[in-house]
Design a protein around this motif. Structure first.
Motif, PDB file in Angstrom:
ATOM      1  N   LEU A  42     -16.595   8.969  -9.547  1.00 58.67           N
ATOM      2  CA  LEU A  42     -15.406   9.113  -8.710  1.00 58.67           C
ATOM      3  C   LEU A  42     -14.777   7.733  -8.530  1.00 58.67           C
ATOM      4  N   ASP A  43     -13.489   7.664  -8.747  1.00 61.14           N
ATOM      5  CA  ASP A  43     -12.800   6.375  -8.776  1.00 61.14           C
ATOM      6  C   ASP A  43     -11.668   6.353  -7.752  1.00 61.14           C
ATOM      7  N   PRO A  44     -11.935   5.946  -6.503  1.00 63.43           N
ATOM      8  CA  PRO A  44     -10.853   5.801  -5.527  1.00 63.43           C
ATOM      9  C   PRO A  44      -9.936   4.655  -5.942  1.00 63.43           C
ATOM     10  N   GLY A  45      -8.661   4.933  -6.138  1.00 64.44           N
ATOM     11  CA  GLY A  45      -7.740   3.920  -6.655  1.00 64.44           C
ATOM     12  C   GLY A  45      -7.513   2.769  -5.697  1.00 64.44           C
ATOM     13  N   HIS A  46      -7.090   1.635  -6.282  1.00 60.95           N
ATOM     14  CA  HIS A  46      -6.643   0.456  -5.535  1.00 60.95           C
ATOM     15  C   HIS A  46      -7.793  -0.124  -4.710  1.00 60.95           C
ATOM     16  N   GLY A  47      -7.527  -0.740  -3.553  1.00 64.06           N
ATOM     17  CA  GLY A  47      -8.571  -1.340  -2.735  1.00 64.06           C
ATOM     18  C   GLY A  47      -8.410  -2.837  -2.594  1.00 64.06           C
ATOM     19  N   GLY A  48      -8.924  -3.375  -1.501  1.00 66.85           N
ATOM     20  CA  GLY A  48      -8.853  -4.813  -1.258  1.00 66.85           C
ATOM     21  C   GLY A  48      -7.431  -5.317  -1.174  1.00 66.85           C
ATOM     22  N   GLU A  49      -7.118  -6.309  -1.993  1.00 70.35           N
ATOM     23  CA  GLU A  49      -5.779  -6.903  -1.985  1.00 70.35           C
ATOM     24  C   GLU A  49      -4.689  -5.913  -2.383  1.00 70.35           C
ATOM     25  N   ASP A  50      -5.075  -4.846  -3.046  1.00 76.03           N
ATOM     26  CA  ASP A  50      -4.118  -3.855  -3.534  1.00 76.03           C
ATOM     27  C   ASP A  50      -4.149  -2.615  -2.631  1.00 76.03           C
ATOM     28  N   GLU A  71      -2.515   4.104   0.632  1.00 74.25           N
ATOM     29  CA  GLU A  71      -3.158   4.937  -0.382  1.00 74.25           C
ATOM     30  C   GLU A  71      -4.630   4.614  -0.527  1.00 74.25           C
ATOM     31  N   LYS A  72      -4.975   3.340  -0.532  1.00 70.15           N
ATOM     32  CA  LYS A  72      -6.366   2.945  -0.773  1.00 70.15           C
ATOM     33  C   LYS A  72      -7.308   3.523   0.276  1.00 70.15           C
ATOM     34  N   ASP A  73      -6.808   3.749   1.496  1.00 66.79           N
ATOM     35  CA  ASP A  73      -7.660   4.262   2.564  1.00 66.79           C
ATOM     36  C   ASP A  73      -7.907   5.762   2.423  1.00 66.79           C
ATOM     37  N   VAL A  74      -6.829   6.530   2.204  1.00 69.79           N
ATOM     38  CA  VAL A  74      -6.995   7.988   2.160  1.00 69.79           C
ATOM     39  C   VAL A  74      -7.764   8.428   0.918  1.00 69.79           C
ATOM     40  N   PHE A 110     -21.100   9.116  -8.395  1.00 74.06           N
ATOM     41  CA  PHE A 110     -21.121   7.649  -8.395  1.00 74.06           C
ATOM     42  C   PHE A 110     -19.713   7.158  -8.105  1.00 74.06           C
ATOM     43  N   LEU A 111     -19.564   6.291  -7.104  1.00 78.52           N
ATOM     44  CA  LEU A 111     -18.254   5.754  -6.736  1.00 78.52           C
ATOM     45  C   LEU A 111     -18.052   4.381  -7.370  1.00 78.52           C
ATOM     46  N   THR A 112     -16.905   4.181  -8.013  1.00 76.63           N
ATOM     47  CA  THR A 112     -16.601   2.867  -8.572  1.00 76.63           C
ATOM     48  C   THR A 112     -16.357   1.841  -7.474  1.00 76.63           C
ATOM     49  N   ARG A 113     -15.934   2.300  -6.324  1.00 79.51           N
ATOM     50  CA  ARG A 113     -15.926   1.461  -5.117  1.00 79.51           C
ATOM     51  C   ARG A 113     -16.196   2.379  -3.931  1.00 79.51           C
ATOM     52  N   ASP A 114     -17.076   1.947  -3.031  1.00 74.62           N
ATOM     53  CA  ASP A 114     -17.404   2.757  -1.869  1.00 74.62           C
ATOM     54  C   ASP A 114     -16.956   2.108  -0.570  1.00 74.62           C
ATOM     55  N   ALA A 115     -16.138   1.064  -0.686  1.00 80.51           N
ATOM     56  CA  ALA A 115     -15.610   0.368   0.483  1.00 80.51           C
ATOM     57  C   ALA A 115     -14.264  -0.238   0.104  1.00 80.51           C
ATOM     58  N   ASP A 116     -13.699  -1.013   1.002  1.00 77.03           N
ATOM     59  CA  ASP A 116     -12.361  -1.566   0.788  1.00 77.03           C
ATOM     60  C   ASP A 116     -12.435  -2.893   0.046  1.00 77.03           C
ATOM     61  N   PHE A 117     -12.575  -2.817  -1.274  1.00 76.95           N
ATOM     62  CA  PHE A 117     -12.517  -4.009  -2.110  1.00 76.95           C
ATOM     63  C   PHE A 117     -11.870  -3.632  -3.429  1.00 76.95           C
ATOM     64  N   PHE A 118     -11.401  -4.636  -4.150  1.00 79.17           N
ATOM     65  CA  PHE A 118     -10.657  -4.383  -5.379  1.00 79.17           C
ATOM     66  C   PHE A 118     -11.575  -4.373  -6.586  1.00 79.17           C
ATOM     67  N   VAL A 119     -11.348  -3.406  -7.472  1.00 77.80           N
ATOM     68  CA  VAL A 119     -12.080  -3.305  -8.739  1.00 77.80           C
ATOM     69  C   VAL A 119     -11.053  -3.255  -9.868  1.00 77.80           C
ATOM     70  N   PRO A 120     -11.083  -4.191 -10.808  1.00 75.60           N
ATOM     71  CA  PRO A 120     -10.128  -4.162 -11.928  1.00 75.60           C
ATOM     72  C   PRO A 120     -10.249  -2.874 -12.724  1.00 75.60           C
ATOM     73  N   LEU A 121      -9.176  -2.506 -13.400  1.00 78.16           N
ATOM     74  CA  LEU A 121      -9.131  -1.236 -14.113  1.00 78.16           C
ATOM     75  C   LEU A 121     -10.232  -1.122 -15.162  1.00 78.16           C
ATOM     76  N   ASN A 162      -0.920   1.064 -13.886  1.00 77.63           N
ATOM     77  CA  ASN A 162      -1.480   0.026 -14.746  1.00 77.63           C
ATOM     78  C   ASN A 162      -1.156  -1.377 -14.259  1.00 77.63           C
ATOM     79  N   ARG A 163      -0.252  -1.500 -13.283  1.00 74.68           N
ATOM     80  CA  ARG A 163       0.055  -2.814 -12.707  1.00 74.68           C
ATOM     81  C   ARG A 163      -0.902  -3.179 -11.579  1.00 74.68           C
ATOM     82  N   ALA A 164      -1.897  -2.332 -11.314  1.00 72.00           N
ATOM     83  CA  ALA A 164      -2.815  -2.574 -10.194  1.00 72.00           C
ATOM     84  C   ALA A 164      -3.517  -3.923 -10.314  1.00 72.00           C
ATOM     85  N   ASP A 165      -3.878  -4.317 -11.532  1.00 68.39           N
ATOM     86  CA  ASP A 165      -4.587  -5.586 -11.706  1.00 68.39           C
ATOM     87  C   ASP A 165      -3.747  -6.782 -11.268  1.00 68.39           C
TER      88      ASP A 165
END
Length: 442
Positions: free
Chosen positions: A210-218, A229-232, A257-268, A322-325
C-alpha cells in the motif's frame, strides 16, 4: 572563505561548497521543519536565498555551519521541533560562534550517514537547505514486515492465562522467511501472464504493498478547507492495512506493507523498490485528486500505459503526480540516476494486463460507496506504477478540490467505507487471479 561547485568527504567531514555568485548574504530564514521517520530524519531550512553551508560529522553528533544569516526566531524554532520518538535526532542546539555564521549542533541517538543538499524553489517553496540523517545500516522493509508480524504473534492476550504455544501458520511462514530472505527478481512475462490455478501455490503469504502518496515536504493536493492529501491517504492506508492483515484468500494469509506509515517523504522510485524487495503481489497507490475547478468529482483508478495516456486528463494527472520528487525533495547525487531510470523504464504487457484486472475489481467496489469520475480504468505513464513484475494501480479516492468530496475524505465513516471497498476489490481480484508461487516461498 571561497566556494566552488564541489562536494567532498574529508577527515570524517561532509562539506558542501557552492558557487559564490549564487550565495545570498543576509538571507532570511522563512521556516524550519523536522521530519522524523524510521528510515531517516529530514531537517529542512527554507530561506529566501541560497545558503552557504558546511557540515562536519563526529561520533553521534553533526555540526552544520550556515553563513550569511543571523540567529533569528524562525531558526531558533528548530530546537523545539525535536520529538522524543525521533529514532535519530536527540536534540538540536543553535550557536553563533562569530558574526554572520550560525552553527547547528545536532546530537544523535545513533551514528548516521548525513546527506546535505539544496532544493531550488518549486511550487510554494523557496530555497531549501536539506540535511538527511540515514542509519549506517539501511532499514530493510522485509525485515520490518517480519518483525512486526512476529511481535503481534507473540503478544499475550489481555486478561487471560498464558496459553500453550498455538499453531500459527502465518508465524511459521514468516519464520521461514527470516531464514531465507528473497532477492527481488523479475518474473518472466510468460509466467506472469499465466496466473492459472494450477501454477499458483496457495500455502504462502500474500503481500499487498500500500502506497500512501506524497508525505513530508510534499503535502500533495490541498482542499478548500485546508485538508492535505498526504494526511487523508495515510489514514485510509492504515484502515486498509488493518483489514488486509485480518484476511485470508483461498487459505492463504494476507499481509499489508506500507511504503510509508507516517508523515515523511518517499521518492517515487523508492516506493517501487520497496514493493519489489518485499516481493509484493499487488501494489496499490492511494491518492486524492485535485483539479483546477471545484466542480470535478468522483473516484478514479489508473494503470500504467506503455504508449500514450488514455485521455488528456489522465496525462495531466500522471504529469502532476510524477512531479512529486521535485516538491518532496530528492538528493539526485545520492542515487545512480541511470539505474533508477532503467528500473522505471521496465514494464511488461503482462503486468499492465493484470493491473487492468485489478483496477476493474477495485472500480466495481468503489462505485458501491461513492461516485466514479470514470467508469473504466484509465492509463497513463505514472512513474510509481512501473514495477515490471507487480500488478500496480493508482487509486484517486475523490477530488479533494471539491468542497463536498473534501468533507467526505475527512469523514471517518467515508474512510472506513472506502477501505472496505478496496479490500473487497483486492479479495475479488485474488479469488479470480491466484498469486503465483514464489521462487523462494514466504
Amino acid at each position: 572563505m571561497s566556494f566552488d561547485r564541489r562536494t567532498f568527504l574529508q577527515g570524517g567531514s561532509l562539506v558542501l561548497l557552492l558557487g559564490a555568485h549564487q550565495i545570498v548574504r543576509g538571507a532570511t530564514v522563512m521556516a524550519v521543519r523536522l521530519w522524523p521517520a524510521p528510515e531517516y530524519t529530514r531537517l529542512t531550512i527554507e530561506s529566501d536565498g541560497l545558503l552557504a553551508s558546511r557540515t562536519i560529522r563526529g561520533p553521534q553528533r553533526v555540526w552544520m555551519d550556515i553563513e550569511g544569516i543571523t540567529l533569528d526566531p524562525a531558526l531558533r524554532e528548530l530546537a523545539g521541533k525535536v520529538r522524543a520518538d525521533d529514532p535519530f535526532v536527540a536534540g538540536i542546539r543553535l550557536l553563533q560562534p562569530e558574526a554572520g555564521i550560525v552553527r547547528l549542533q545536532v546530537d544523535l541517538k545513533q551514528d548516521v550517514l548525513p546527506q546535505m543538499f539544496h532544493l531550488a524553489p518549486v511550487a510554494a517553496y523557496k530555497h531549501r537547505l536539506v540535511l538527511d540523517f540515514y542509519p549506517l545500516r539501511p532499514v530493510d522493509p522485509l525485515e520490518a514486515l517480519i518483525a512486526e508480524r512476529l511481535k503481534e504473534a507473540r503478544a499475550p492476550v489481555a486478561s487471560a492465562p498464558t496459553p500453550a504455544p498455538a499453531h500459527d501458520p502465518l508465524g511459521e511462514l514468516i519464520a521461514r522467511q527470516v531464514q531465507r530472505p528473497p532477492q527481488p527478481t523479475a518474473r518472466p512475462a510468460a509466467e506472469v501472464a499465466r496466473p492459472a490455478l494450477a501454477t499458483a501455490k496457495m500455502d504462502r503469504l500474500i503481500i499487498v504493498a500500500l502506497d500512501p502518496g506524497h508525505g513530508g515536504e510534499d503535502p500533495g493536493a490541498i482542499g478548500p478547507a485546508g485538508t492535505r492529501e498526504k494526511d487523508v491517504v495515510l489514514q485510509v492506508a492504515h484502515l486498509l492495512r488493518e483489514r488486509i492483515n485480518r484476511m485470508t484468500v483461498n487459505g492463504s494469509p494476507m499481509r499489508a506493507f506500507l511504503t510509508r506509515d507516517a508523515d515523511f517523504f518517499v521518492p517515487l522510485h523508492v516506493r517501487v523498490e520497496k514493493a519489489r524487495r518485499v516481493q509484493a503481489d499487488l501494489f496499490v497507490s492511494i491518492h486524492a485528486d485535485a483539479f483546477t475547478t471545484p466542480n470535478a468529482r468522483g473516484a478514479s483508478v489508473f494503470a500504467l500505459s506503455q504508449g500514450g495516456a488514455s485521455s488528456s486528463a489522465a496525462r495531466w494527472m500522471a504529469d502532476k503526480e510524477n512531479r512529486a520528487d521535485l516538491i518532496g525533495g530528492v538528493n539526485i547525487k545520492s542515487q545512480d540516476v541511470h539505474v533508477t531510470r532503467a528500473m522505471l523504464d521496465m514494464s511488461t504487457t503482462a503486468q499492465i494486463k493484470d493491473s487492468l484486472k485489478l483496477g476493474n475489481a477495485l472500480l466495481g467496489e468503489i462505485g458501491n460507496v461513492g461516485r466514479l469520475h470514470k467508469q473504466n480504468v484509465e492509463q497513463a505513464g505514472f512513474a510509481v506504477l512501473k514495477a515490471p513484475d507487480i500488478p500496480s494501480v493508482l487509486v484517486e479516492t475523490a477530488f479533494i478540490s471539491n468542497p463536498e468530496e473534501e468533507a467526505k475524505l475527512r469523514s471517518t465513516q467515508y474512510q472506513e467505507q472506502l477501505a472496505d471497498a478496496l479490500v473487497r476489490g483486492i479479495e475479488g481480484y485474488f479469488s479470480k487471479n491466484p498469486p503465483l508461487a514464489r521462487s523462494r516461498p514466504l
